[in-house]
Design a protein around this motif. Structure first.
Motif, short mmCIF file in Angstrom:
data_model
loop_
_atom_site.label_atom_id
_atom_site.label_comp_id
_atom_site.label_asym_id
_atom_site.label_seq_id
_atom_site.Cartn_x
_atom_site.Cartn_y
_atom_site.Cartn_z
N ASP A 1 0.82 -1.22 0.00
CA ASP A 1 0.00 0.00 0.00
C ASP A 1 0.85 1.26 0.00
O ASP A 1 0.54 2.24 -0.69
N SER A 2 1.90 1.26 0.81
CA SER A 2 2.73 2.46 0.92
C SER A 2 3.45 2.75 -0.39
O SER A 2 3.57 3.92 -0.80
N ILE A 3 3.89 1.70 -1.06
CA ILE A 3 4.58 1.89 -2.35
C ILE A 3 3.59 2.41 -3.39
O ILE A 3 3.89 3.34 -4.15
N GLY B 1 0.65 9.18 -5.96
CA GLY B 1 0.83 10.61 -5.80
C GLY B 1 1.54 11.22 -6.99
O GLY B 1 1.17 12.30 -7.47
N GLN B 2 2.56 10.53 -7.49
CA GLN B 2 3.28 11.04 -8.65
C GLN B 2 2.40 11.03 -9.90
O GLN B 2 2.38 12.00 -10.67
N THR C 1 2.99 15.59 -5.71
CA THR C 1 4.33 15.07 -5.45
C THR C 1 4.64 14.99 -3.96
O THR C 1 4.97 13.91 -3.44
N PRO C 2 4.55 16.10 -3.20
CA PRO C 2 4.79 15.97 -1.75
C PRO C 2 3.69 15.16 -1.07
O PRO C 2 3.93 14.51 -0.06
N TYR C 3 2.49 15.19 -1.61
CA TYR C 3 1.39 14.44 -0.99
C TYR C 3 1.66 12.94 -1.07
O TYR C 3 1.46 12.21 -0.11
N GLY C 4 2.13 12.48 -2.21
CA GLY C 4 2.40 11.06 -2.37
C GLY C 4 3.60 10.59 -1.56
O GLY C 4 3.62 9.47 -1.07
N THR C 5 4.61 11.45 -1.43
CA THR C 5 5.80 11.04 -0.71
C THR C 5 5.64 11.19 0.79
O THR C 5 6.34 10.53 1.56
#
Length: 239
Positions: free
Chosen positions: A103-105, A111-112, A235-239
């Motif tokens: 899930d985390s991956i 997000g990207q 981008t920051p949301y996904g990471t």
């Protein structure tokens, strides 16, 4: 309260209202069927973001709320039922562990991809992209899963049964009252449910408030890389 908050709350209220009924229907009519309905409802909810009509947006949030109830009940219930039917209960812990680790991956990649979709298609781009994955997931479930219901294995495993057997199977299916009784008898279930509810409440508060709080900083940073820097918030949301 802004309309964005009201749309969020509409989805949450839909999940709370239809959740118990959805779980019961999945147990009765099949977890595979529930998963397919989830794909359909979530797809319709995602496509509703293309509309500027408030009623359509609210309807989309209602469908999304029902879909969320199905998401958190049908697929995992199907997995547990299928594992029990095939005598593979011992592998469930490892399977769920791999799923949660993945899930985390997937969240980072999503997000990207959402940022790219928003940059090319606008704010509704990520929702349009999600429809493709929902259709793909629905097709995989439709073609590879065997149906199972509460109290029994595959719905197609027996082509003929007596009326007495059918009546007995129907009466043995769990009800919402049975579920409440089980939760009362085992306080650990209530504790786990409370912890999960509080965690998700905190997460959704974060989801609602974080983007506007950091949008200026994100836009200022990504302005040197993209014309529409607001789309880069994925981008920051996904990471």
């Amino acid at each position: 309260m802004t309309w964005v908050s009201r749309l969020f709350l509409t989805g949450f209220a839909s999940t709370a209202l239809f959740g118990p009924l959805v779980g019961r229907l999945c147990d009765t009519y099949g977890r595979k069927a529930g998963t397919l309905v989830f794909s359909l409802l979530y797809s319709l909810g995602a496509m509703s973001t293309k509309s500027n009509v408030l009623g359509v947006l609210l309807a989309g949030r209602v469908m999304g709320g029902i879909g969320t109830s199905l998401l958190f009940s049908a697929p995992e219930a199907w997995l547990v039922g299928d594992a029990a039917r095939n005598g593979l209960e011992g592998s469930l812990g490892e399977t769920f562990g791999l799923a949660y680790a993945g899930d985390s991956i997937v969240a980072i990649l999503a997000g990207q991809m959402a940022g790219l979709a928003a940059g090319t298609r606008g704010p509704s781009g990520p929702f349009e992209l999600s429809v493709g994955f929902l259709i793909l997931g629905g097709l995989l479930a439709a073609l590879t899963w065997k149906e199972n219901v509460a109290g029994g294995g595959s719905s197609g495993s027996s082509s003929a049964s007596s009326g007495d057997d059918e009546e007995k199977e129907t009466s043995s299916k769990p009800t919402i009252r049975d579920a409440v009784k089980v939760m009362k008898e085992d306080p650990k279930i209530m504790l786990v449910g409370s912890i999960q509810s509080l965690f998700e409440a905190a997460m959704y508060i974060f989801v609602l408030n974080w983007p506007p709080a950091v949008s200026k900083a994100v836009s200022a940073y990504f302005a040197k890389f993209a014309t529409d820097s607001s789309a880069a918030i994925g981008t920051p949301y996904g990471t």
